[in-house]
Structure formats: structure tokens, C-alpha cells
Design an enzyme around this catalytic site. Structure first.
Site, short mmCIF file in Angstrom:
data_model
loop_
_atom_site.label_atom_id
_atom_site.label_comp_id
_atom_site.label_asym_id
_atom_site.label_seq_id
_atom_site.Cartn_x
_atom_site.Cartn_y
_atom_site.Cartn_z
N SER A 191 0.85 -1.18 0.00
CA SER A 191 0.00 0.00 0.00
C SER A 191 0.89 1.24 0.00
CB SER A 191 -0.89 -0.02 1.25
OG SER A 191 -1.62 1.18 1.38
N LYS B 252 -1.22 -1.05 -4.43
CA LYS B 252 -2.38 -0.24 -4.05
C LYS B 252 -1.88 1.18 -3.84
CE LYS B 252 -4.70 0.18 0.47
NZ LYS B 252 -5.35 -0.62 1.53
N LYS C 275 -2.99 5.11 -2.54
CA LYS C 275 -3.98 5.92 -1.83
C LYS C 275 -4.39 7.05 -2.75
CE LYS C 275 -3.98 3.93 2.26
NZ LYS C 275 -5.23 3.39 2.84
N ASP D 101 -7.23 3.05 -3.00
CA ASP D 101 -7.93 3.13 -1.71
C ASP D 101 -8.20 4.60 -1.39
OD1 ASP D 101 -8.95 2.87 0.83
OD2 ASP D 101 -7.19 1.89 1.70
N GLU E 118 -11.18 0.64 -3.25
CA GLU E 118 -11.40 0.40 -1.82
C GLU E 118 -12.04 1.63 -1.15
OE1 GLU E 118 -7.86 -0.97 0.13
OE2 GLU E 118 -8.72 -0.85 2.14
N ASP F 78 -13.66 -1.49 3.35
CA ASP F 78 -12.73 -1.58 4.49
C ASP F 78 -13.47 -1.02 5.71
OD1 ASP F 78 -10.78 -1.07 6.40
OD2 ASP F 78 -9.34 -0.16 5.04
N LYS G 237 -9.73 -6.60 8.62
CA LYS G 237 -8.72 -6.18 9.60
C LYS G 237 -9.24 -6.59 10.97
CE LYS G 237 -7.22 -1.99 7.13
NZ LYS G 237 -7.42 -0.53 7.04
N GLY H 180 -4.05 -3.95 6.40
CA GLY H 180 -2.96 -3.64 7.34
C GLY H 180 -3.19 -2.29 7.96
#
Ligand code: OSB
Ligand code: MG
Length: 377
Positions: free
Chosen positions: A143, A169, A171, A196, A221, A246, A270, A298
Site C-alpha cells: 500500500s 495499491k 492511496k 484506496d 477500496e 474496508d 482487519k 494492514g
């Protein structure tokens, strides 16, 4: 979930405690809700019949990803959760003990993790084997936080791909989304790629989010509000890209609702967010029954939380690479021995030692700890 596990006697818990220490990231990690350069790591431990179990609380310093913070988690663990250990003869009993306390999932998950670790050690089994994990080689993604410019992002992507990570991934947030994904797609047409948003968009952004379909993302995400299921269900009907939730999947109840509403086609699990390994496994099982693949998220964990994540990711419906990256993606030095290392093929092999399978580096931990609490049970 194998319900027999709830009736195995726990070893007699004599002591439980909390440790707090700062751990500095190699480089700051930025999301749509903020930037961090270190974590205040909260570790929960139990000691029982010569064994030790460890869990990590993934709450941040500030209530940005979740309302919980390391401070609230410490209070809840000290005042409410740890004292219940006096009557925790099995995991089943423990779960009943803490069920009356509402919320504070990250605090609960930390203690439950320590208990699973000590239970597995008492059975002389690795945690993933106790759960009948289906694989020992865990495929890993990475990520990548929001970077200062496109160049830095492209360099980071290239660097992680060269190390073997199996999916990227990034952000995103409004204004830092389409162009970045376009650049990566142009340079790496076939790389498994996802984005995400950490809840940074609304349904008003549907056209923009729809335009991301052209990049063939594995998933998008948590585009919308952190508590939303309904708007996501509307968005999902308009997108070809699978939505992955998430933040919104904070419990088994919400996972059921998300499935019924068709709010997502993929789930990120998670343990901290959902309140423990047991709830995680139940969500995993439910998703599997509905043919919804899951992956392990994570929270920039130290080695202790990371080891727990790897054990969880061994379960059969964790079919997508997770954010279970190697220690050296985050830390100059991890608090476990050995550190979590990734093979050149982008997988991490879970050690075949009892419990979480890694040793705590006590000497290093001692040098870091700034606050302690100890309860003689
Ligand atoms: O949304 O998945 C997230 C980190 C902190 C808070 C939320 C998230 C993340 C990550 C990093 O994406 C995952 C990791 O590498 O630990
Ligand atoms: Mg996320």
C-alpha cells in the site's frame, strides 16, 4: 470457524499487561485523512504457565481512521478488558466476558490476539495450523501512501514491483486520483493495481469514479463514507470495477448487510476494525459462503500485529494479495526476530513455530517502551 477451539482450556493466566512505545516509519505515510511519520504501538501481553502471548492494538494516536485511539484503547483495556481475564478459562468464556462492552474493537482485538497466541503455544502449534489455514505462503501486496509528486509515486511503484510485490495499491483523494492511476497504467499495463480512497468521495463523484473503470483496477477500496453501505450499493451498480469495503465492514452484522445490499464484491478484513480474530474468521466464512473473496488489510503494524495478520491470511478465502508487506517496507528495525521477510516471488512464508511464530526482541522492545501497565490476574 471450528467451534471446538472455544472450549480448549487456556493455560492459567497469571499476568497481563500493556506496553506503549513509538516506532518511526522509514518514510511518512499519507492517506486522504492525514499523514503519519510514526506509530505509537500498543502491545497487549498475557503470561500463563511459562508461556507468553502477544497482541497488537492497531489504534492510531488520533481518531482519524477510527474513533479509537491508543489512549482510549489503553483505558478500555486497563479498566474493562484485562480484569475479565480472572474468569477466562477458555476463549469462548473470554468472548462472552467481553461481549457486553460495546465498541472499542481495536482494544478487544489486541487482547484476543494475545489469548490466541498463548492458546496456540500451549497446544504447541502455529496459530495458522490451529485455524487449519490452507496455505503457508502468503502472497503480498503493498500500500503506497499519497506522494509529494507523480515522480515519487512512479519511483515507489517501480521499487516495490522490483522487490516482487504482487499488487500495487495507491492511496487516492479528490484531485490526486485519475491522473496518477493513468500514469501507472501507462507505464505498467498489466500490473495488478487498485486504489484506496479511505472514504474521501461521495455519490456526487460518481462520474469521476466511473471513469476509473478504464484502468481495469482489481478494485476500488472504500470510496464513500466510512459508515456507509447503501450509497456504496448504488455506486457498485454503476461501476464495472469491484468495490471493496474496508472501514464500513466493522462487524459480522455489517458484513451481512453489505452482502444483502450488494455494497461490494470484495472485502478487506482487519482484526482490529472488526474486534478480533474470531469475528474476522466469521466474516471470512460468511464471505466465502457468498463467493466474495477477501484479503487481509494492514494498519502499519509492528511485527507482532503483522505476524497475526499473516496467520489469518492463511485461511482459504483470503485469495487476493493483502497489505501484509515485509517489515522492511515500514521499519528500519522491527520488534520481532526474525523480521518478516518477503521472498523474491512476492510471498511471505509463515514460520512453523508455535503461536505467531516469531520471537519478540525483548532487548529492543525494552529500550523503546515509554509506558507500562501490569495486572496480576
Ligand atoms: O485503509 O488500508 C487502509 C494504513 C493505515 C490506516 C488505514 C489503511 C492503511 C493502509 C496501509 O492502507 C496498510 C499497511 O501497509 O499496513
Ligand atoms: Mg483501506
Amino acid at each position: 470457524m471450528n467451534n471446538k477451539l472455544f472450549n480448549i482450556p487456556l493455560p492459567k493466566i497469571e499476568e497481563a499487561g500493556l506496553l506503549l512505545f513509538p516506532l518511526h516509519l522509514k518514510s511518512p505515510f499519507e492517506t486522504s485523512f492525514g499523514s503519519v511519520d510514526h506509530r505509537e504501538v500498543l502491545i497487549c501481553y498475557v503470561k500463563a504457565e511459562g508461556l507468553e502471548g502477544y497482541g497488537e492494538c492497531v489504534a492510531d494516536e488520533d481518531p482519524l481512521y477510527s474513533y479509537e485511539t491508543v489512549f482510549t484503547a489503553w483505558q478500555v483495556l486497563e479498566k474493562y478488558l484485562l480484569p475479565t481475564l480472572r474468569s477466562a478459562t477458555t476463549l469462548g468464556k473470554h468472548l462472552r466476558n467481553v461481549a457486553s462492552f460495546r465498541g472499542h474493537n481495536m482494544a478487544k482485538a489486541a487482547l484476543e490476539a494475545a489469548l490466541w497466541d498463548v492458546l496456540a503455544k500451549n497446544q504447541n502449534k502455529p496459530l495458522y495450523r490451529l485455524w487449519d489455514g490452507a496455505k503457508r505462503e502468503i502472497p503480498c501486496g503493498v500500500s503506497i501512501g499519497i506522494q509529494k509528486d507523480t515522480n515519487s509515486l512512479m519511483q515507489a511503484v517501480e521499487n516495490y514491483l522490483s522487490q516482487g510485490y504482487r499488487r500495487i495499491k495507491i492511496k487516492i483523494k479528490p484531485g490526486k486520483d485519475r491522473k496518477l492511476l493513468q500514469e501507472i497504467r501507462t507505464a505498467f499495463p498489466d500490473v495488478p493495481l487498485m486504489a484506496d480512497a479511505n472514504a474521501a468521495y461521495t455519490l456526487d463523484d460518481t462520474d469521476l469514479l466511473k471513469s476509473l473503470d478504464q484502468f481495469h483496477l482489481m478494485m476500488l477500496e472504500q470510496p464513500l463514507h466510512y459508515e456507509d453501505l447503501y450509497d456504496h450499493s448504488l455506486l457498485q451498480t454503476r461501476l464495472e470495477t469491484p468495490v471493496c469495503l474496508d472501514e464500513s465492514i466493522a462487524s459480522l452484522h455489517l458484513a451481512k448487510a453489505a452482502i444483502a445490499l450488494k455494497s461490494c464484491r470484495i472485502m478487506n478484513i482487519k482484526t482490529g476494525r472488526v474486534g478480533g480474530h474470531t469475528e474476522s474468521i466469521r466474516i471470512h466464512d460468511l464471505a466465502m459462503d457468498h463467493k466474495i473473496p477477501v484479503w487481509c488489510g494492514g494498519m502499519l503494524e509492528s511485527g507482532i500485529g503483522r505476524a497475526h495478520n499473516l496467520a489469518l491470511a492463511s485461511l482459504p478465502n483470503f485469495t487476493l494479495p493483502g497489505d501484509t508487506s515485509a517489515s522492511n517496507r515500514y521499519w528500519h528495525r522491527d520488534i520481532i526476530k526474525p523480521a518478516v521477510e518477503m521472498n523474491a516471488d512476492g510471498s511471505i512464508q509463515i514460520p512453523d513455530e508455535p503461536g505467531i511464530g516469531y520471537q519478540v526482541d525483548y532487548e529492543y522492545l525494552d529500550s523503546l517502551v515509554t509506558k507500562k501497565f501490569r495486572l496480576l490476574v
